[in-house]
Design a protein around this motif. Structure first.
Motif, PDB file in Angstrom:
ATOM      1  N   ALA A  15      25.897 -31.075   8.063  1.00 29.42           N
ATOM      2  CA  ALA A  15      26.496 -32.201   7.350  1.00 29.42           C
ATOM      3  C   ALA A  15      26.361 -32.020   5.841  1.00 29.42           C
ATOM      4  O   ALA A  15      27.327 -32.199   5.093  1.00 29.42           O
ATOM      5  CB  ALA A  15      25.833 -33.508   7.793  1.00 29.42           C
ATOM      6  N   ALA A  16      25.146 -31.628   5.400  1.00 24.01           N
ATOM      7  CA  ALA A  16      24.915 -31.429   3.966  1.00 24.01           C
ATOM      8  C   ALA A  16      25.760 -30.283   3.431  1.00 24.01           C
ATOM      9  O   ALA A  16      26.324 -30.359   2.335  1.00 24.01           O
ATOM     10  CB  ALA A  16      23.435 -31.164   3.705  1.00 24.01           C
ATOM     11  N   SER A  17      25.872 -29.201   4.221  1.00 16.19           N
ATOM     12  CA  SER A  17      26.674 -28.054   3.806  1.00 16.19           C
ATOM     13  C   SER A  17      28.140 -28.430   3.663  1.00 16.19           C
ATOM     14  O   SER A  17      28.825 -27.976   2.735  1.00 16.19           O
ATOM     15  CB  SER A  17      26.534 -26.907   4.813  1.00 16.19           C
ATOM     16  OG  SER A  17      25.235 -26.378   4.801  1.00 16.19           O
ATOM     17  N   SER A  18      28.633 -29.252   4.577  1.00 18.15           N
ATOM     18  CA  SER A  18      30.041 -29.666   4.526  1.00 18.15           C
ATOM     19  C   SER A  18      30.328 -30.490   3.282  1.00 18.15           C
ATOM     20  O   SER A  18      31.334 -30.280   2.594  1.00 18.15           O
ATOM     21  CB  SER A  18      30.399 -30.473   5.782  1.00 18.15           C
ATOM     22  OG  SER A  18      30.254 -29.687   6.950  1.00 18.15           O
ATOM     23  N   THR A  52      30.177 -28.254   0.262  1.00 14.55           N
ATOM     24  CA  THR A  52      31.360 -27.386   0.184  1.00 14.55           C
ATOM     25  C   THR A  52      32.528 -28.128  -0.446  1.00 14.55           C
ATOM     26  O   THR A  52      33.215 -27.602  -1.331  1.00 14.55           O
ATOM     27  CB  THR A  52      31.755 -26.869   1.582  1.00 14.55           C
ATOM     28  OG1 THR A  52      30.676 -26.101   2.120  1.00 14.55           O
ATOM     29  CG2 THR A  52      33.009 -26.006   1.512  1.00 14.55           C
ATOM     30  N   VAL A  53      32.753 -29.346   0.008  1.00 12.09           N
ATOM     31  CA  VAL A  53      33.856 -30.144  -0.540  1.00 12.09           C
ATOM     32  C   VAL A  53      33.636 -30.421  -2.020  1.00 12.09           C
ATOM     33  O   VAL A  53      34.524 -30.181  -2.856  1.00 12.09           O
ATOM     34  CB  VAL A  53      34.006 -31.470   0.238  1.00 12.09           C
ATOM     35  CG1 VAL A  53      35.025 -32.374  -0.458  1.00 12.09           C
ATOM     36  CG2 VAL A  53      34.426 -31.199   1.673  1.00 12.09           C
ATOM     37  N   ILE A  70      33.753 -29.155  -8.078  1.00 10.15           N
ATOM     38  CA  ILE A  70      32.961 -28.890  -9.272  1.00 10.15           C
ATOM     39  C   ILE A  70      33.155 -27.471  -9.801  1.00 10.15           C
ATOM     40  O   ILE A  70      33.445 -27.257 -10.985  1.00 10.15           O
ATOM     41  CB  ILE A  70      31.465 -29.156  -9.009  1.00 10.15           C
ATOM     42  CG1 ILE A  70      31.242 -30.606  -8.571  1.00 10.15           C
ATOM     43  CG2 ILE A  70      30.658 -28.852 -10.266  1.00 10.15           C
ATOM     44  CD1 ILE A  70      31.663 -31.640  -9.585  1.00 10.15           C
ATOM     45  N   ALA A  71      32.978 -26.475  -8.936  1.00  9.01           N
ATOM     46  CA  ALA A  71      33.075 -25.074  -9.386  1.00  9.01           C
ATOM     47  C   ALA A  71      34.449 -24.752  -9.972  1.00  9.01           C
ATOM     48  O   ALA A  71      34.536 -24.134 -11.040  1.00  9.01           O
ATOM     49  CB  ALA A  71      32.721 -24.124  -8.246  1.00  9.01           C
ATOM     50  N   PRO A  72      35.564 -25.163  -9.320  1.00  8.17           N
ATOM     51  CA  PRO A  72      36.874 -24.901  -9.932  1.00  8.17           C
ATOM     52  C   PRO A  72      37.055 -25.598 -11.274  1.00  8.17           C
ATOM     53  O   PRO A  72      37.681 -25.041 -12.182  1.00  8.17           O
ATOM     54  CB  PRO A  72      37.861 -25.445  -8.891  1.00  8.17           C
ATOM     55  CG  PRO A  72      37.123 -25.347  -7.595  1.00  8.17           C
ATOM     56  CD  PRO A  72      35.706 -25.674  -7.937  1.00  8.17           C
ATOM     57  N   ILE A  73      36.509 -26.801 -11.408  1.00  4.35           N
ATOM     58  CA  ILE A  73      36.605 -27.509 -12.688  1.00  4.35           C
ATOM     59  C   ILE A  73      35.884 -26.712 -13.776  1.00  4.35           C
ATOM     60  O   ILE A  73      36.370 -26.577 -14.905  1.00  4.35           O
ATOM     61  CB  ILE A  73      36.019 -28.928 -12.561  1.00  4.35           C
ATOM     62  CG1 ILE A  73      36.954 -29.817 -11.748  1.00  4.35           C
ATOM     63  CG2 ILE A  73      35.784 -29.538 -13.948  1.00  4.35           C
ATOM     64  CD1 ILE A  73      36.410 -31.192 -11.471  1.00  4.35           C
ATOM     65  N   ASP A 121      29.008 -20.897   0.653  1.00  3.41           N
ATOM     66  CA  ASP A 121      28.254 -20.240   1.720  1.00  3.41           C
ATOM     67  C   ASP A 121      27.628 -18.934   1.239  1.00  3.41           C
ATOM     68  O   ASP A 121      26.438 -18.694   1.452  1.00  3.41           O
ATOM     69  CB  ASP A 121      29.177 -19.979   2.910  1.00  3.41           C
ATOM     70  CG  ASP A 121      28.434 -19.389   4.098  1.00  3.41           C
ATOM     71  OD1 ASP A 121      27.600 -20.107   4.693  1.00  3.41           O
ATOM     72  OD2 ASP A 121      28.671 -18.209   4.431  1.00  3.41           O
ATOM     73  N   ARG A 122      28.402 -18.086   0.569  1.00  2.00           N
ATOM     74  CA  ARG A 122      27.868 -16.816   0.073  1.00  2.00           C
ATOM     75  C   ARG A 122      26.813 -17.052  -1.005  1.00  2.00           C
ATOM     76  O   ARG A 122      25.827 -16.316  -1.108  1.00  2.00           O
ATOM     77  CB  ARG A 122      28.996 -15.933  -0.463  1.00  2.00           C
ATOM     78  CG  ARG A 122      29.903 -15.374   0.607  1.00  2.00           C
ATOM     79  CD  ARG A 122      30.784 -14.261   0.083  1.00  2.00           C
ATOM     80  NE  ARG A 122      31.776 -14.726  -0.867  1.00  2.00           N
ATOM     81  CZ  ARG A 122      33.000 -15.119  -0.549  1.00  2.00           C
ATOM     82  NH1 ARG A 122      33.382 -15.145   0.721  1.00  2.00           N
ATOM     83  NH2 ARG A 122      33.855 -15.493  -1.486  1.00  2.00           N
TER      84      ARG A 122
END
Length: 323
Positions: free
Chosen positions: A162-165, A168-169, A175-178, A193-194
């Protein structure tokens, strides 16, 4: 490991200096004036950020650097200093290849044969990658709260579907794309994940077994300062979680490691012993994981050491070693 709160704090840059960027994301930091040669090392100093990290968010006149105020101070004290830009969320190998391109760029720009690499958090293993694939290009490696042996926070997140999902979103698709868009390099890949696997204790053990180094101690002691390839190795970290009540974001994320490790022998994200690498300068500064790079906006504990001064002193340490 650098969590999403970094991307939210944009404030006025106080440090005097200028920054020029290349297509690869490499940024040269220059000073408007030079007050001394205290930090003037033989080889350029190249910085690498951690997970969810960045070079700068915002503009030169109104923005925030990841290594807040640190690089301009080094430049004012004579250092030839650069900030690198790699994927906020990726494996150590992918980030390492991106960093290698920028190291080559620094060597070409300066005519130097080597660089001094400094990495924070996931930046620790990332700079290790350069020593692994191109040791002849490295004079020294310095890991600041580096995830050298990983962070159990990542193992726990990977084990919690649940936390990973949610991460990921929010992290991989928001955040990362921003961050990459704001830095002008949206083509950088991102994989939560990586990234988590690389900084986890399990993934770090696999990486270190594949690429062993005498600089990594087998216990909680010191590693070898100078390895057989002639590269120098250093590290330091903090062991604080709450240092400034006004630094709400820092305080919030610095509770993760105490939950994972069930103790406070960590900086809120990485356990003290897991950061040891080469000569351990100190491993119990009154600093949290973000304090170590002067985030957010220089907020720190009242009696805590000034991160800007620690990096300046380290540059002088490298200078005195002939590096």
């Amino acid at each position: 490991m650098k969590l999403t709160m970094n991307a939210l704090g944009i404030g006025l840059i106080i440090g005097l200096g200028t920054m020029s960027a290349s297509a690869s994301g490499l940024q040269k930091v220059s000073a408007n004036y030079v007050s001394s040669d205290y930090a003037k090392t033989k080889y350029p100093i190249v910085f690498n950020h951690g997970m969810f990290g960045f070079t700068r968010l915002g503009t030169q006149s109104f923005g925030m650097d990841y290594f807040y105020q640190i690089l301009p101070d080094l430049a004012r004290n004579g250092a030839n200093v650069y900030a690198t830009q790699v994927s906020p969320l990726e494996s150590t190998e992918v980030r390492g290849e991106q960093l290698l391109q920028q190291v080559d760029e620094v060597l070409a720009l300066t005519g130097s044969s080597k660089v001094n690499l400094i990495g924070h958090s996931h930046g620790g293993p990332t700079i290790r990658y350069i020593e692994i694939v191109a040791p002849q290009k490295v004079a020294s490696l310095t890991a600041v709260a580096g995830t050298i042996k990983g962070s159990k926070v990542a193992d726990d997140l990977l084990a919690n579907q649940a936390a990973s999902s949610v991460m990921t979103v929010l992290g991989q698709y928001l955040i990362a794309p921003i961050i990459t868009i704001l830095e002008g390099n949206p083509s950088l890949s991102n994989s939560l994940d990586r990234s988590l696997k690389s900084i986890s204790e399990k993934g770090s053990t696999e990486f270190n077994n594949k690429y062993p180094s005498a600089a990594i101690p087998t216990d909680c002691g010191q590693g070898q300062k100078v390895t057989t390839n002639g590269v120098y190795h250093y590290s330091w970290t903090g062991t604080a979680q709450i240092t400034n009540l006004f630094d709400i974001a820092d305080t919030a994320i610095s509770q993760l490691a105490p939950l994972s490790y069930k103790n406070k022998d960590n900086d809120g994200l990485v356990s003290r012993c897991n950061t040891h690498f080469g000569q351990v300068i100190r491993d119990n500064y009154n600093q949290s994981h973000l304090d170590e790079v002067n985030l957010i906006l220089g907020l720190k504990g009242l009696f805590a050491p000034d991160p800007v001064v620690l990096f300046r002193q380290h540059a002088n340490r490298l200078k005195l070693e002939g590096l």
